[in-house]
Design a protein around this motif. Structure first.
Motif, mmCIF file in Angstrom:
data_model
loop_
_atom_site.group_PDB
_atom_site.id
_atom_site.type_symbol
_atom_site.label_atom_id
_atom_site.label_comp_id
_atom_site.label_asym_id
_atom_site.label_seq_id
_atom_site.Cartn_x
_atom_site.Cartn_y
_atom_site.Cartn_z
ATOM 1 N N THR A 108 0.837 -1.204 0.000
ATOM 2 C CA THR A 108 0.000 0.000 0.000
ATOM 3 C C THR A 108 0.869 1.251 0.000
ATOM 4 O OG1 THR A 108 -1.764 -1.165 1.164
ATOM 5 C CG2 THR A 108 -1.802 1.238 1.266
ATOM 6 N N GLN A 109 1.897 1.275 0.856
ATOM 7 C CA GLN A 109 2.818 2.415 0.896
ATOM 8 C C GLN A 109 3.517 2.594 -0.453
ATOM 9 O OE1 GLN A 109 5.649 2.173 4.176
ATOM 10 N NE2 GLN A 109 4.091 1.188 5.419
ATOM 11 N N ALA A 110 3.942 1.489 -1.054
ATOM 12 C CA ALA A 110 4.636 1.549 -2.341
ATOM 13 C C ALA A 110 3.730 2.111 -3.431
ATOM 14 C CB ALA A 110 5.153 0.161 -2.721
ATOM 15 N N LEU A 111 2.488 1.646 -3.466
ATOM 16 C CA LEU A 111 1.540 2.158 -4.474
ATOM 17 C C LEU A 111 1.260 3.639 -4.266
ATOM 18 C CD1 LEU A 111 -1.211 -0.516 -5.146
ATOM 19 C CD2 LEU A 111 0.573 0.324 -6.667
ATOM 20 N N GLU A 112 1.093 4.036 -3.027
ATOM 21 C CA GLU A 112 0.858 5.458 -2.748
ATOM 22 C C GLU A 112 2.051 6.295 -3.192
ATOM 23 O OE1 GLU A 112 -0.065 5.535 1.445
ATOM 24 O OE2 GLU A 112 -2.106 4.783 1.108
ATOM 25 N N ALA A 113 3.249 5.803 -2.954
ATOM 26 C CA ALA A 113 4.456 6.512 -3.381
ATOM 27 C C ALA A 113 4.489 6.626 -4.902
ATOM 28 C CB ALA A 113 5.705 5.798 -2.871
ATOM 29 N N PHE A 114 4.193 5.526 -5.589
ATOM 30 C CA PHE A 114 4.205 5.522 -7.057
ATOM 31 C C PHE A 114 3.146 6.469 -7.616
ATOM 32 C CE2 PHE A 114 3.143 3.510 -11.215
ATOM 33 C CZ PHE A 114 4.382 3.667 -11.819
ATOM 34 N N GLN A 115 1.960 6.423 -7.043
ATOM 35 C CA GLN A 115 0.876 7.275 -7.524
ATOM 36 C C GLN A 115 1.122 8.745 -7.214
ATOM 37 O OE1 GLN A 115 -2.367 5.192 -5.646
ATOM 38 N NE2 GLN A 115 -2.476 3.668 -7.284
ATOM 39 N N SER A 116 2.003 9.023 -6.247
ATOM 40 C CA SER A 116 2.329 10.420 -5.926
ATOM 41 C C SER A 116 3.453 10.968 -6.810
ATOM 42 C CB SER A 116 2.729 10.557 -4.458
ATOM 43 O OG SER A 116 4.037 10.077 -4.242
ATOM 44 N N GLY A 117 4.024 10.112 -7.670
ATOM 45 C CA GLY A 117 5.029 10.585 -8.614
ATOM 46 C C GLY A 117 6.409 9.981 -8.467
ATOM 47 N N MET A 118 6.615 9.141 -7.464
ATOM 48 C CA MET A 118 7.916 8.473 -7.352
ATOM 49 C C MET A 118 8.027 7.408 -8.431
ATOM 50 S SD MET A 118 8.625 7.966 -3.337
ATOM 51 C CE MET A 118 8.388 9.326 -2.203
ATOM 52 N N ASN A 119 9.261 7.086 -8.786
ATOM 53 C CA ASN A 119 9.424 6.024 -9.776
ATOM 54 C C ASN A 119 9.264 4.660 -9.096
ATOM 55 O OD1 ASN A 119 12.021 4.902 -8.928
ATOM 56 N ND2 ASN A 119 13.043 6.608 -9.929
ATOM 57 N N CYS A 120 9.291 3.604 -9.895
ATOM 58 C CA CYS A 120 9.019 2.265 -9.372
ATOM 59 C C CYS A 120 10.095 1.795 -8.398
ATOM 60 C CB CYS A 120 8.812 1.272 -10.515
ATOM 61 S SG CYS A 120 9.785 1.614 -11.982
ATOM 62 N N VAL A 172 9.368 0.948 -4.311
ATOM 63 C CA VAL A 172 9.627 -0.340 -3.656
ATOM 64 C C VAL A 172 10.601 -0.168 -2.495
ATOM 65 C CG1 VAL A 172 10.664 -2.635 -3.982
ATOM 66 C CG2 VAL A 172 9.062 -1.728 -5.687
ATOM 67 N N LEU A 173 11.598 0.669 -2.648
ATOM 68 C CA LEU A 173 12.640 0.826 -1.626
ATOM 69 C C LEU A 173 12.165 1.582 -0.384
ATOM 70 C CD1 LEU A 173 15.624 0.570 -0.732
ATOM 71 C CD2 LEU A 173 16.095 2.620 -2.108
ATOM 72 N N LEU A 174 11.477 2.678 -0.567
ATOM 73 C CA LEU A 174 11.186 3.575 0.550
ATOM 74 C C LEU A 174 10.326 2.982 1.678
ATOM 75 C CD1 LEU A 174 10.953 6.973 -1.285
ATOM 76 C CD2 LEU A 174 12.738 6.168 0.256
ATOM 77 N N PRO A 175 9.376 2.102 1.422
ATOM 78 C CA PRO A 175 8.612 1.544 2.537
ATOM 79 C C PRO A 175 9.452 0.768 3.557
ATOM 80 C CG PRO A 175 7.419 1.190 0.504
ATOM 81 C CD PRO A 175 8.788 1.708 0.132
ATOM 82 N N TYR A 176 10.666 0.417 3.188
ATOM 83 C CA TYR A 176 11.529 -0.347 4.084
ATOM 84 C C TYR A 176 12.468 0.531 4.907
ATOM 85 C CZ TYR A 176 9.702 -4.449 1.847
ATOM 86 O OH TYR A 176 8.834 -5.430 1.404
ATOM 87 N N SER A 177 12.418 1.848 4.723
ATOM 88 C CA SER A 177 13.351 2.734 5.423
ATOM 89 C C SER A 177 13.193 2.669 6.937
ATOM 90 C CB SER A 177 13.218 4.177 4.922
ATOM 91 O OG SER A 177 11.944 4.695 5.214
ATOM 92 N N THR A 178 11.984 2.549 7.420
ATOM 93 C CA THR A 178 11.767 2.468 8.866
ATOM 94 C C THR A 178 12.232 1.119 9.412
ATOM 95 O OG1 THR A 178 9.887 3.970 8.688
ATOM 96 C CG2 THR A 178 10.038 2.653 10.702
ATOM 97 N N ASP A 179 11.867 0.034 8.742
ATOM 98 C CA ASP A 179 12.244 -1.312 9.206
ATOM 99 C C ASP A 179 13.754 -1.479 9.310
ATOM 100 O OD1 ASP A 179 9.544 -1.769 8.987
ATOM 101 O OD2 ASP A 179 9.695 -3.280 7.429
ATOM 102 N N TYR A 180 14.465 -0.937 8.328
ATOM 103 C CA TYR A 180 15.910 -1.133 8.277
ATOM 104 C C TYR A 180 16.696 0.107 8.701
ATOM 105 C CZ TYR A 180 14.905 -5.577 6.119
ATOM 106 O OH TYR A 180 14.449 -6.845 5.887
ATOM 107 N N TYR A 215 15.731 7.791 -1.523
ATOM 108 C CA TYR A 215 14.979 8.425 -2.620
ATOM 109 C C TYR A 215 15.942 8.938 -3.684
ATOM 110 C CZ TYR A 215 12.180 12.019 -4.965
ATOM 111 O OH TYR A 215 11.564 12.794 -5.905
ATOM 112 N N GLN A 216 17.001 9.594 -3.243
ATOM 113 C CA GLN A 216 17.987 10.155 -4.173
ATOM 114 C C GLN A 216 18.755 9.060 -4.902
ATOM 115 O OE1 GLN A 216 20.234 12.643 -1.517
ATOM 116 N NE2 GLN A 216 18.659 14.221 -1.432
ATOM 117 N N ILE A 217 19.208 8.061 -4.163
ATOM 118 C CA ILE A 217 19.992 6.977 -4.769
ATOM 119 C C ILE A 217 19.176 6.229 -5.814
ATOM 120 C CG2 ILE A 217 21.015 4.698 -4.290
ATOM 121 C CD1 ILE A 217 22.006 5.948 -1.617
ATOM 122 N N SER A 218 17.912 5.974 -5.521
ATOM 123 C CA SER A 218 17.073 5.177 -6.426
ATOM 124 C C SER A 218 16.414 6.016 -7.525
ATOM 125 C CB SER A 218 16.014 4.416 -5.626
ATOM 126 O OG SER A 218 15.216 5.298 -4.860
#
Length: 146
Positions: free
Chosen positions: A6-18, A22-30, A38-41
């Motif tokens: 859900t977080q990944a889809l929201e990010a994609f629909q807000s204008g982030m690339n694929c 996929v990467l950003l929802p894991y920032s809190t876990d890891y 965001y910058q690297i990807s």
């Protein structure tokens, strides 16, 4: 659909690339810097800089798996060996579902042409194909890291 998807889809629909999506929802876990991630990807969308090679959802997943193994193992050789194992298994599962990991084969149009852009828009490629690739990438990651 799980919360990461859900977080990944929201990010994609807000204008982030694929890849970012996929990467950003894991920032809190890891515990990694989401802005730096965001910058690297940022160059990995559209099959890496819109070269339409390896799908950004796939490259984003590879980044997540790399972070996972680096957090899990302190030994460099174990990190490397387990990265290879998880990435190869991710690839196998993704290809089973989509027949390819290449953006151009997945979306069947050239995003670098006006005709390809028109085709993508008319056929809702982002909604029908890219979003499914993102969701599937998250689901495969989750199955591999548990």
């Amino acid at each position: 659909m799980n919360s990461k998807a859900t977080q990944a889809l929201e990010a994609f629909q807000s204008g982030m690339n694929c890849a970012q999506s996929v990467l950003l929802p894991y920032s809190t876990d890891y515990n990694f810097d989401g802005n730096l991630a965001y910058q690297i990807s940022s160059g990995f969308g559209g099959g890496m800089g819109r070269l339409q090679k390896t799908c950004g959802a796939v490259t984003g997943a590879f980044m997540v798996l790399g972070i996972h193994n680096c957090k899990k193992y302190s030994n460099h050789q174990l990190q490397t060996d387990n990265n290879r194992i998880l990435i190869q298994e991710f690839n196998r599962k993704f290809v089973l579902e989509h027949n390819s990991t290449n953006c151009d084969e997945l979306i069947t149009c050239n995003l670098n042409t006006e005709e390809g852009q028109a085709y993508a828009e008319k056929n809702k490629v982002k909604e029908k194909i890219c979003e499914k690739c993102i969701i599937d990438a998250i689901e495969i990651i989750e199955s591999l890291i548990k």
